[in-house]
Design a protein around this motif. Sequence first.
Motif, PDB file in Angstrom:
ATOM      1  N   LEU A   2     -16.122  -2.608  15.396  1.00  0.00           N
ATOM      2  CA  LEU A   2     -16.296  -1.225  14.978  1.00  0.00           C
ATOM      3  C   LEU A   2     -14.988  -0.479  15.196  1.00  0.00           C
ATOM      4  O   LEU A   2     -14.460  -0.449  16.315  1.00  0.00           O
ATOM      5  CB  LEU A   2     -17.412  -0.555  15.786  1.00  0.00           C
ATOM      6  CG  LEU A   2     -17.669   0.930  15.506  1.00  0.00           C
ATOM      7  CD1 LEU A   2     -18.194   1.129  14.092  1.00  0.00           C
ATOM      8  CD2 LEU A   2     -18.645   1.508  16.525  1.00  0.00           C
ATOM      9  N   LEU A  47     -13.585   3.140  15.173  1.00  0.00           N
ATOM     10  CA  LEU A  47     -14.124   4.499  15.240  1.00  0.00           C
ATOM     11  C   LEU A  47     -13.016   5.541  15.164  1.00  0.00           C
ATOM     12  O   LEU A  47     -12.019   5.448  15.884  1.00  0.00           O
ATOM     13  CB  LEU A  47     -14.895   4.671  16.555  1.00  0.00           C
ATOM     14  CG  LEU A  47     -15.404   6.082  16.878  1.00  0.00           C
ATOM     15  CD1 LEU A  47     -16.443   6.534  15.856  1.00  0.00           C
ATOM     16  CD2 LEU A  47     -15.979   6.124  18.296  1.00  0.00           C
ATOM     17  N   LYS A  61     -22.839  -5.082  23.428  1.00  0.00           N
ATOM     18  CA  LYS A  61     -23.861  -5.510  22.468  1.00  0.00           C
ATOM     19  C   LYS A  61     -25.194  -5.835  23.143  1.00  0.00           C
ATOM     20  O   LYS A  61     -26.245  -5.842  22.495  1.00  0.00           O
ATOM     21  CB  LYS A  61     -23.383  -6.720  21.667  1.00  0.00           C
ATOM     22  CG  LYS A  61     -23.307  -8.022  22.437  1.00  0.00           C
ATOM     23  CD  LYS A  61     -22.939  -9.176  21.532  1.00  0.00           C
ATOM     24  CE  LYS A  61     -22.869 -10.486  22.317  1.00  0.00           C
ATOM     25  NZ  LYS A  61     -24.164 -10.896  22.876  1.00  0.00           N
ATOM     26  N   TYR A  84     -19.844  -2.837  17.865  1.00  0.00           N
ATOM     27  CA  TYR A  84     -21.025  -2.012  17.614  1.00  0.00           C
ATOM     28  C   TYR A  84     -21.920  -2.070  18.850  1.00  0.00           C
ATOM     29  O   TYR A  84     -22.310  -3.142  19.305  1.00  0.00           O
ATOM     30  CB  TYR A  84     -21.770  -2.554  16.401  1.00  0.00           C
ATOM     31  CG  TYR A  84     -22.658  -1.540  15.709  1.00  0.00           C
ATOM     32  CD1 TYR A  84     -22.200  -0.850  14.588  1.00  0.00           C
ATOM     33  CD2 TYR A  84     -23.950  -1.279  16.161  1.00  0.00           C
ATOM     34  CE1 TYR A  84     -23.014   0.066  13.931  1.00  0.00           C
ATOM     35  CE2 TYR A  84     -24.766  -0.366  15.528  1.00  0.00           C
ATOM     36  CZ  TYR A  84     -24.288   0.317  14.415  1.00  0.00           C
ATOM     37  OH  TYR A  84     -25.099   1.226  13.775  1.00  0.00           O
ATOM     38  N   THR A 121     -29.463   3.858  19.545  1.00  0.00           N
ATOM     39  CA  THR A 121     -28.043   3.501  19.578  1.00  0.00           C
ATOM     40  C   THR A 121     -27.149   4.743  19.529  1.00  0.00           C
ATOM     41  O   THR A 121     -27.358   5.635  18.712  1.00  0.00           O
ATOM     42  CB  THR A 121     -27.712   2.582  18.389  1.00  0.00           C
ATOM     43  OG1 THR A 121     -28.629   1.480  18.408  1.00  0.00           O
ATOM     44  CG2 THR A 121     -26.291   2.057  18.485  1.00  0.00           C
ATOM     45  N   PHE A 158     -25.780   6.695  14.865  1.00  0.00           N
ATOM     46  CA  PHE A 158     -25.510   5.786  13.752  1.00  0.00           C
ATOM     47  C   PHE A 158     -26.678   5.765  12.775  1.00  0.00           C
ATOM     48  O   PHE A 158     -27.844   5.884  13.195  1.00  0.00           O
ATOM     49  CB  PHE A 158     -25.302   4.361  14.275  1.00  0.00           C
ATOM     50  CG  PHE A 158     -24.059   4.176  15.086  1.00  0.00           C
ATOM     51  CD1 PHE A 158     -22.859   3.839  14.484  1.00  0.00           C
ATOM     52  CD2 PHE A 158     -24.090   4.321  16.464  1.00  0.00           C
ATOM     53  CE1 PHE A 158     -21.715   3.659  15.229  1.00  0.00           C
ATOM     54  CE2 PHE A 158     -22.951   4.137  17.227  1.00  0.00           C
ATOM     55  CZ  PHE A 158     -21.759   3.802  16.601  1.00  0.00           C
ATOM     56  N   THR A 187     -27.680   0.105  11.785  1.00  0.00           N
ATOM     57  CA  THR A 187     -28.044  -0.454  13.084  1.00  0.00           C
ATOM     58  C   THR A 187     -29.006  -1.637  12.933  1.00  0.00           C
ATOM     59  O   THR A 187     -28.839  -2.676  13.585  1.00  0.00           O
ATOM     60  CB  THR A 187     -28.671   0.628  13.970  1.00  0.00           C
ATOM     61  OG1 THR A 187     -27.703   1.643  14.221  1.00  0.00           O
ATOM     62  CG2 THR A 187     -29.128   0.053  15.295  1.00  0.00           C
ATOM     63  N   VAL A 230     -27.090  -4.676  11.757  1.00  0.00           N
ATOM     64  CA  VAL A 230     -26.282  -5.262  12.842  1.00  0.00           C
ATOM     65  C   VAL A 230     -27.164  -6.028  13.815  1.00  0.00           C
ATOM     66  O   VAL A 230     -26.847  -7.153  14.226  1.00  0.00           O
ATOM     67  CB  VAL A 230     -25.494  -4.162  13.581  1.00  0.00           C
ATOM     68  CG1 VAL A 230     -24.834  -4.725  14.841  1.00  0.00           C
ATOM     69  CG2 VAL A 230     -24.434  -3.553  12.666  1.00  0.00           C
ATOM     70  N   TYR A 263     -26.404 -10.446  17.726  1.00  0.00           N
ATOM     71  CA  TYR A 263     -27.347  -9.488  18.285  1.00  0.00           C
ATOM     72  C   TYR A 263     -28.794  -9.959  18.179  1.00  0.00           C
ATOM     73  O   TYR A 263     -29.688  -9.333  18.769  1.00  0.00           O
ATOM     74  CB  TYR A 263     -27.224  -8.141  17.563  1.00  0.00           C
ATOM     75  CG  TYR A 263     -25.892  -7.449  17.738  1.00  0.00           C
ATOM     76  CD1 TYR A 263     -25.755  -6.331  18.563  1.00  0.00           C
ATOM     77  CD2 TYR A 263     -24.759  -7.891  17.068  1.00  0.00           C
ATOM     78  CE1 TYR A 263     -24.534  -5.693  18.718  1.00  0.00           C
ATOM     79  CE2 TYR A 263     -23.527  -7.268  17.223  1.00  0.00           C
ATOM     80  CZ  TYR A 263     -23.424  -6.176  18.039  1.00  0.00           C
ATOM     81  OH  TYR A 263     -22.207  -5.543  18.193  1.00  0.00           O
ATOM     82  N   VAL A 319     -20.531   5.761   8.129  1.00  0.00           N
ATOM     83  CA  VAL A 319     -20.217   4.362   8.430  1.00  0.00           C
ATOM     84  C   VAL A 319     -20.046   3.574   7.141  1.00  0.00           C
ATOM     85  O   VAL A 319     -20.835   3.715   6.197  1.00  0.00           O
ATOM     86  CB  VAL A 319     -21.332   3.728   9.289  1.00  0.00           C
ATOM     87  CG1 VAL A 319     -20.996   2.274   9.616  1.00  0.00           C
ATOM     88  CG2 VAL A 319     -21.537   4.518  10.580  1.00  0.00           C
ATOM     89  N   TYR A 336     -17.262  -2.795  10.822  1.00  0.00           N
ATOM     90  CA  TYR A 336     -17.566  -1.461  10.321  1.00  0.00           C
ATOM     91  C   TYR A 336     -16.496  -0.451  10.740  1.00  0.00           C
ATOM     92  O   TYR A 336     -15.841  -0.607  11.773  1.00  0.00           O
ATOM     93  CB  TYR A 336     -18.918  -0.988  10.852  1.00  0.00           C
ATOM     94  CG  TYR A 336     -20.094  -1.708  10.246  1.00  0.00           C
ATOM     95  CD1 TYR A 336     -20.693  -1.255   9.078  1.00  0.00           C
ATOM     96  CD2 TYR A 336     -20.609  -2.864  10.839  1.00  0.00           C
ATOM     97  CE1 TYR A 336     -21.771  -1.920   8.513  1.00  0.00           C
ATOM     98  CE2 TYR A 336     -21.687  -3.534  10.291  1.00  0.00           C
ATOM     99  CZ  TYR A 336     -22.267  -3.058   9.124  1.00  0.00           C
ATOM    100  OH  TYR A 336     -23.324  -3.719   8.571  1.00  0.00           O
ATOM    101  N   ALA A 396     -16.351   3.769  11.343  1.00  0.00           N
ATOM    102  CA  ALA A 396     -17.194   4.949  11.501  1.00  0.00           C
ATOM    103  C   ALA A 396     -16.328   6.149  11.770  1.00  0.00           C
ATOM    104  O   ALA A 396     -15.251   6.042  12.376  1.00  0.00           O
ATOM    105  CB  ALA A 396     -18.188   4.746  12.664  1.00  0.00           C
TER     106      ALA A 396
END
Length: 255
Positions: free
Chosen positions: A95, A97, A123, A161, A170, A194, A199, A202, A208, A237, A245, A247
């Motif tokens: 991610l 950001l 995670k 993420y 999240t 998010f 989410t 992911v 995950y 995102v 990703y 964001a």
Amino acid sequence: MSQDFDRQDSPDLPTRREALGALGALSAVPLIGLPGVANAADTWAEQYDALDYAAARSCALIPQETAGPYPLLSVLDDDTMMRRDITEGKTGVPLALTLKLVNVNKSCAPIGNAAVYIWCCDKDGVYSGYQQPGHDTRGQTFMRGIQLTNTKGAVHFDLVYPGWYAGRITHIHFQVYLNANTGGSATATSQLAFPQSVTKTVYASPLYAARGQNTSVPDFAHDNVFSDGTSLQMAKVKGSVDLGYSAKLMVGVAA
């Protein structure tokens, strides 16, 4: 971290002036092994101004939220925490950001030279720096970091993420300290949300899948922070599980 980010006894660490000079150069460095992820965040930052949100929202203060049970504010005195990559080797979907700080008292003009501290769980839903049920991460600082906003009001962080833990949807925590002054009180303490569709995608991915979806909080209406709305805290995102990703969020502050 000292109020001016200087560290006289550690010549290998950058001073605030050196860090500010290097910040622009750092933002152009892609995340190794993840082509396009960090660059995408930087491209968004270049295009990201108040007009980006004009159609969706007014120039408004970011809601004040709790810092939660795991803020670990002691890192504000640690010069090594001024960093872009905050993963410390943690695995997960990448991610990139970008947060852009704007002054609600000046028609959302960008705020430069502000310290932004972010933190979130890994995670697996674990925070660094604390003893938690089944985990003792005291002395660790993964998924935490500080950056100074550039002249466009932007900071960039590379992380993974965040996962989930029971009772919360999240999110990422952040605090804003004007004039890079982490020795005083935070001007803003808030949280980033998010899109649920991202989410869920992911959390269905291989890294995950062992923990799966967060069934403890099915939606924002059942979250104790975001139940009153997410319009000013919902990140935009882009990306995919395979590539990672990017964001971004505009953060309105009264400066």
